[in-house]
Design a protein around this motif. Structure first.
Motif, PDB file in Angstrom:
ATOM      1  N   UNK A  36      -7.929   1.639  -5.034  1.00 56.32           N
ATOM      2  CA  UNK A  36      -8.114   1.411  -6.470  1.00 56.32           C
ATOM      3  C   UNK A  36      -7.205   0.282  -6.944  1.00 56.32           C
ATOM      4  N   UNK A  37      -5.966   0.273  -6.450  1.00 56.07           N
ATOM      5  CA  UNK A  37      -5.034  -0.790  -6.831  1.00 56.07           C
ATOM      6  C   UNK A  37      -5.488  -2.137  -6.277  1.00 56.07           C
ATOM      7  N   UNK A  38      -5.969  -2.136  -5.025  1.00 57.44           N
ATOM      8  CA  UNK A  38      -6.449  -3.382  -4.415  1.00 57.44           C
ATOM      9  C   UNK A  38      -7.645  -3.925  -5.193  1.00 57.44           C
ATOM     10  N   UNK A  39      -8.585  -3.040  -5.544  1.00 55.15           N
ATOM     11  CA  UNK A  39      -9.771  -3.467  -6.294  1.00 55.15           C
ATOM     12  C   UNK A  39      -9.391  -4.038  -7.647  1.00 55.15           C
ATOM     13  N   UNK A  40      -8.437  -3.376  -8.327  1.00 56.23           N
ATOM     14  CA  UNK A  40      -7.993  -3.869  -9.637  1.00 56.23           C
ATOM     15  C   UNK A  40      -7.347  -5.242  -9.501  1.00 56.23           C
ATOM     16  N   UNK A  41      -6.561  -5.416  -8.456  1.00 57.90           N
ATOM     17  CA  UNK A  41      -5.908  -6.705  -8.229  1.00 57.90           C
ATOM     18  C   UNK A  41      -6.941  -7.796  -7.961  1.00 57.90           C
ATOM     19  N   UNK A  42      -7.971  -7.477  -7.187  1.00 58.92           N
ATOM     20  CA  UNK A  42      -8.972  -8.471  -6.816  1.00 58.92           C
ATOM     21  C   UNK A  42      -9.881  -8.858  -7.976  1.00 58.92           C
ATOM     22  N   UNK A  65     -12.653  -6.303   2.724  1.00 61.79           N
ATOM     23  CA  UNK A  65     -13.771  -5.408   2.432  1.00 61.79           C
ATOM     24  C   UNK A  65     -13.990  -5.235   0.933  1.00 61.79           C
ATOM     25  N   UNK A  66     -12.905  -5.270   0.158  1.00 65.62           N
ATOM     26  CA  UNK A  66     -12.992  -4.998  -1.274  1.00 65.62           C
ATOM     27  C   UNK A  66     -13.116  -6.255  -2.126  1.00 65.62           C
TER      28      UNK A  66
END
Length: 338
Positions: A36-42, A65-66
Motif C-alpha cells: 500500500x505504501x509502495x503504491x501510494x509512493x508510485x 510490479x506496482x
C-alpha cells in the motif's frame, strides 16, 4: 541514519521524504515492503524512479510490479555484486532470485554500481542498459578524529592497538590478524563485532598471550569512539567462491577518523584504501605482520598516513561528494530519457 544533512545539487531543486513501511523484518534481498505504501509512493509525479536495491531483491520486484502501466518513467536500480554466480545465487530458493534478477534487468533503464567490478558482472548477466559508477559515502562529521585515551583505559588496552570491525566469521580473515599480531608481538587487538568465531579467536589469542578485547553490539553512532581507540584498522578479508569484499564501509569510517586502514587484496579493499603500501595478499599473516610492525614502530608515519586517509575520506567518500555524484548521474539519466 546520518546526522549530516545532504543538500540538493542546486537551490531550485527540492526533496521530500515518504515513509514506506516493511513487512516484518527487512533483510537485504529478502525484504518485503508494504504494498500500500509502495503504491501510494508510485502515484506521485516523478521524472525518474531510483530503487536503491539489487536486481534480485524482492523490493525491486515490488516496485516494478506496482508501477502503473503506461507511466513511462525510467527506472534505475543499484548493485554491489562483484562476483559472477553463473546460473544461480548463493541463497535458498536460488531459482526465485535468478528469475527476479532477469526480470528486473530486462525492465530497468540503468543500474548504479557501487563496486568497480559490478559493471562486468551486469554485462555477463545480459544487461544492455546504461551503467554508471558512484562511491559509497561516510559521514565525516560523525566520523572524525578525537582523543580516545579514556576508552583505551576502560578497555584495559595500551601500547600499539590494531583493530577490526565486522562479523567474526572465517571469510573476514580475523584469524589472520590474530596470527600476524602474535608473531610480531608488542601489539594488542581490539575487535568490534560478533559471530561464531569468537570462541576460537579467544582461544588463539590466549594460547599466545596476545591481548585481545572483543566488544559486541556497539551502536553505529558510538563506533567513532572505538575507531579512535585504535592505532590502525585492519580488514583482512578472504575471498570465497560466493563472496569477496564489496567495499568495506568500515575502511572509510576509519579513514575519516584519521586512522590508517590496512587491508587484504580481496575485492574492493585495495581501491578503497588507495595506498598499495597498506595492502597485503589475502591469507598471508606474515605479510600483514610486516605492515603492522612498520606502523607500530613509526608513530610519525602513522600520523602522516592518518592525515592522508582523512583527506581521502573527505574528498572521495564524504556524503556531500557522493550525493553530487548521484544527483549528477540521475539528472543525466532523466535528460537522456526525454
Amino acid at each position: 541514519r546520518s546526522k549530516q544533512r545532504l543538500e540538493p545539487a542546486t537551490s531550485d531543486e527540492t526533496y521530500s521524504i515518504s515513509r514506506i513501511r516493511t513487512v516484518g523484518r527487512f533483510q537485504s534481498h529478502r525484504g518485503i515492503l508494504n504494498p500500500l505504501d509502495v503504491s501510494a509512493f508510485l502515484r506521485k509525479e516523478t521524472d525518474l524512479l531510483f530503487v536503491d536495491s539489487e536486481p534480485e531483491s524482492l523490493a525491486v520486484a515490488e516496485f516494478l510490479a506496482l508501477l502503473p502501466a503506461g507511466r513511462g518513467v525510467p527506472v534505475w536500480i543499484s548493485t554491489w555484486s562483484n562476483i559472477w554466480f553463473g546460473e544461480g545465487y548463493p541463497y535458498r530458493f536460488s531459482w526465485l532470485y535468478r528469475r527476479a534478477a532477469k526480470r528486473a534487468l530486462g525492465r530497468v533503464s540503468g543500474v548504479l554500481c557501487y563496486s568497480a567490478e559490478a559493471p562486468a558482472v551486469l554485462r555477463r548477466l545480459g544487461f544492455r542498459g546504461r551503467i554508471e559508477r558512484t562511491e559509497w559515502g561516510v559521514d565525516t562529521a560523525l566520523f572524525r578524529s578525537f582523543d580516545a585515551t579514556a576508552l583505551r583505559r576502560e578497555l584495559g588496552l595500551d601500547g600499539f592497538i590494531a583493530g577490526y570491525v565486522g562479523r567474526l566469521v572465517p571469510e573476514k580473515g580475523v584469524a589472520d590478524l590474530v596470527r600476524a599480531a602474535s608473531e610480531i608481538g608488542g601489539t594488542a587487538l581490539l575487535a568490534v563485532g560478533s559471530g561464531p568465531m569468537r570462541p576460537a579467536l579467544k582461544r588463539m589469542a590466549g594460547g599466545c598471550a596476545l591481548p585481545l578485547r572483543i566488544v559486541e553490539r556497539v551502536p553505529h553512532v558510538d563506533l567513532p569512539f572505538y575507531l579512535n581507540a585504535m592505532d590502525v584498522l585492519v580488514l583482512p578479508s578472504r575471498t570465497t567462491a560466493v563472496w569477496k569484499e564489496q567495499f568495506g564501509k568500515v575502511l572509510v569510517e576509519a579513514m575519516a577518523c584519521g586512522i590508517p586502514a590496512v587491508g587484504s587484496s580481496s575485492g574492493e579493499i585495495p581501491r578503497v584504501i588507495g595506498n598499495p603500501a597498506l595492502i597485503f595478499p589475502e591469507g598471508d599473516p606474515r605479510a600483514l605482520g610486516a605492515i603492522l610492525a612498520g606502523l607500530r614502530d613509526d608513530s610519525r608515519e602513522r600520523l602522516s598516513l592518518g592525515s592522508a586517509a582523512r583527506l581521502r575520506a573527505e574528498t572521495v567518500f564524504s556524503w556531500p561528494v557522493v550525493a553530487r555524484q548521484l544527483i549528477g548521474v540521475l539528472a543525466a539519466a532523466r535528460r537522456s530519457a526525454g
